[in-house]
Design an enzyme around this catalytic site. Structure first.
Site, PDB file in Angstrom:
ATOM      1  N   LYS A   1       3.816   6.588   4.309  1.00  0.00           N
ATOM      2  CA  LYS A   1       3.177   5.294   4.496  1.00  0.00           C
ATOM      3  C   LYS A   1       2.974   4.953   5.971  1.00  0.00           C
ATOM      4  O   LYS A   1       2.624   3.814   6.300  1.00  0.00           O
ATOM      5  CB  LYS A   1       4.018   4.209   3.819  1.00  0.00           C
ATOM      6  CG  LYS A   1       4.208   4.425   2.324  1.00  0.00           C
ATOM      7  CD  LYS A   1       5.073   3.321   1.721  1.00  0.00           C
ATOM      8  CE  LYS A   1       5.360   3.581   0.249  1.00  0.00           C
ATOM      9  NZ  LYS A   1       6.163   2.503  -0.369  1.00  0.00           N
TER      10      LYS A   1
ATOM     11  N   PRO B   1       0.828  -1.207   0.000  1.00  0.00           N
ATOM     12  CA  PRO B   1       0.000   0.000   0.000  1.00  0.00           C
ATOM     13  C   PRO B   1       0.864   1.259   0.000  1.00  0.00           C
ATOM     14  O   PRO B   1       1.909   1.320   0.645  1.00  0.00           O
ATOM     15  CB  PRO B   1      -0.789  -0.131   1.309  1.00  0.00           C
ATOM     16  CG  PRO B   1      -0.812  -1.606   1.589  1.00  0.00           C
ATOM     17  CD  PRO B   1       0.509  -2.116   1.108  1.00  0.00           C
ATOM     18  N   GLU B   2       0.396   2.269  -0.743  1.00  0.00           N
ATOM     19  CA  GLU B   2       1.178   3.494  -0.900  1.00  0.00           C
ATOM     20  C   GLU B   2       0.538   4.639  -0.128  1.00  0.00           C
ATOM     21  O   GLU B   2      -0.450   4.458   0.593  1.00  0.00           O
ATOM     22  CB  GLU B   2       1.347   3.790  -2.380  1.00  0.00           C
ATOM     23  CG  GLU B   2       1.964   2.596  -3.108  1.00  0.00           C
ATOM     24  CD  GLU B   2       2.406   2.877  -4.535  1.00  0.00           C
ATOM     25  OE1 GLU B   2       2.645   4.050  -4.877  1.00  0.00           O
ATOM     26  OE2 GLU B   2       2.518   1.904  -5.305  1.00  0.00           O
TER      27      GLU B   2
ATOM     28  N   ARG C   1      10.149  -4.849  -7.386  1.00  0.00           N
ATOM     29  CA  ARG C   1      11.042  -3.955  -8.125  1.00  0.00           C
ATOM     30  C   ARG C   1      10.625  -3.740  -9.576  1.00  0.00           C
ATOM     31  O   ARG C   1      11.134  -2.853 -10.237  1.00  0.00           O
ATOM     32  CB  ARG C   1      12.470  -4.504  -8.083  1.00  0.00           C
ATOM     33  CG  ARG C   1      13.132  -4.333  -6.731  1.00  0.00           C
ATOM     34  CD  ARG C   1      14.565  -4.800  -6.782  1.00  0.00           C
ATOM     35  NE  ARG C   1      14.668  -6.207  -7.125  1.00  0.00           N
ATOM     36  CZ  ARG C   1      15.795  -6.905  -7.057  1.00  0.00           C
ATOM     37  NH1 ARG C   1      16.911  -6.317  -6.661  1.00  0.00           N
ATOM     38  NH2 ARG C   1      15.830  -8.179  -7.381  1.00  0.00           N
TER      39      ARG C   1
ATOM     40  N   ASN D   1       5.565   1.306  -5.700  1.00  0.00           N
ATOM     41  CA  ASN D   1       5.856   0.788  -7.027  1.00  0.00           C
ATOM     42  C   ASN D   1       4.852   1.256  -8.080  1.00  0.00           C
ATOM     43  O   ASN D   1       5.203   1.472  -9.240  1.00  0.00           O
ATOM     44  CB  ASN D   1       5.888  -0.741  -6.982  1.00  0.00           C
ATOM     45  CG  ASN D   1       6.817  -1.318  -8.008  1.00  0.00           C
ATOM     46  OD1 ASN D   1       7.888  -0.774  -8.258  1.00  0.00           O
ATOM     47  ND2 ASN D   1       6.425  -2.431  -8.607  1.00  0.00           N
TER      48      ASN D   1
END
Length: 259
Positions: free
Chosen positions: A51, A2-3, A245, A163
């Site tokens: 975050k 989660p961002e 990544r 990401n």
């Protein structure tokens, strides 16, 4: 993972359920804090930074981080939980609501005076009231040869990007994620884009990705197939998974740097 937008919205939900209300139950299902009892305390504030999420009373600040799988959900008292009770790591209840943190990656109970120690190392919060674009740009510029796709993910530069949004920001700015920070044609504009994207995702959900997760699907600008590549540090100690990544981009709209 989660961002920042997810954590920001979680804080909003928890604020509605808890802020200004007296706790009638506190259940810390973390061995270190199993004996902490906040019954009778009033929740004074709920906030987020990047975050990180904080639930504050007069005495303490409860710091949580979702990590990969964590989620906060709010239920009316007596309502059946929508996730297995065994996965709950923290329960805070009032007369009306139960706030349950499932699979939280981190739970800490800190004196209010020590809360800052959790976030002192972080860059400016993209969704915070004191967002500082110049400071974010300064931090990014400290390592001019670092690929922008890695620099955006580093919370010490600016807090809240994960990401998904690093892929989106690079796509929107037509910048290949391997481009060194020092070679970005307009770094202030990229920083502003990051602020705009996170703000829109937080305040006008849902966000529909333009690049993230669209491997082999056509670019919405030029029709070229979106690709996904790994972008990681050349460090054997790096433990970030390949899935985490992977970054998505259009090889035509975001040409690979030549040096």
């Amino acid at each position: 993972m989660p961002e920042g937008d997810t954590v920001f919205r979680a804080a909003e939900r928890l604020r509605t359920a808890l802020a200004g209300k007296t706790l009638t139950r506190s259940d810390f299902r973390v061995p270190r804090y199993a004996t902490v009892d906040l019954v009778g305390d009033v929740v004074t504030e709920v906030g987020s930074y990047g975050k990180h999420l904080f639930i504050r009373t007069d005495r303490v600040s409860i710091h949580t981080h979702l990590k990969m799988e964590g989620v906060w959900r709010v239920f009316h008292r007596g309502q059946r939980w929508t996730k297995p009770p065994v996965t709950a790591r923290l329960v805070l209840a009032t007369d009306e609501f139960e706030a349950v943190g499932f699979e939280l990656g981190k739970v800490q109970v800190l004196p209010r005076t020590e809360e800052h120690t959790v976030i002192d190392h972080l860059g400016p919060d993209l969704l915070g009231p004191n967002w500082d674009a110049a400071e974010a740009q300064r931090r990014l510029s400290e390592y001019p040869r670092r690929p922008i796709g890695l620099a955006l993910l580093d919370q010490r530069n600016l807090a809240g990007i994960g990401n998904i949004y690093r892929s989106e920001i690079c796509f929107l700015r037509r910048v290949h994620p391997a481009t060194p920070v020092g070679d970005i044609p307009d770094l202030p504009a990229l920083v502003d884009e990051a602020h705009r994207v996170l703000g829109k995702a937080a305040h006008q959900p849902p966000w529909r990705p333009l690049a993230y997760g669209r491997t082999r699907r056509p670019c919405q600008r030029c029709g070229t197939a979106i690709v996904s590549r790994l972008l990681g540090e050349d460090d054997p100690a790096d433990r970030i998974t390949q899935r985490e990544r992977g970054i998505y981009f259009c090889p035509r709209c975001q040409p690979e740097p030549t040096n």
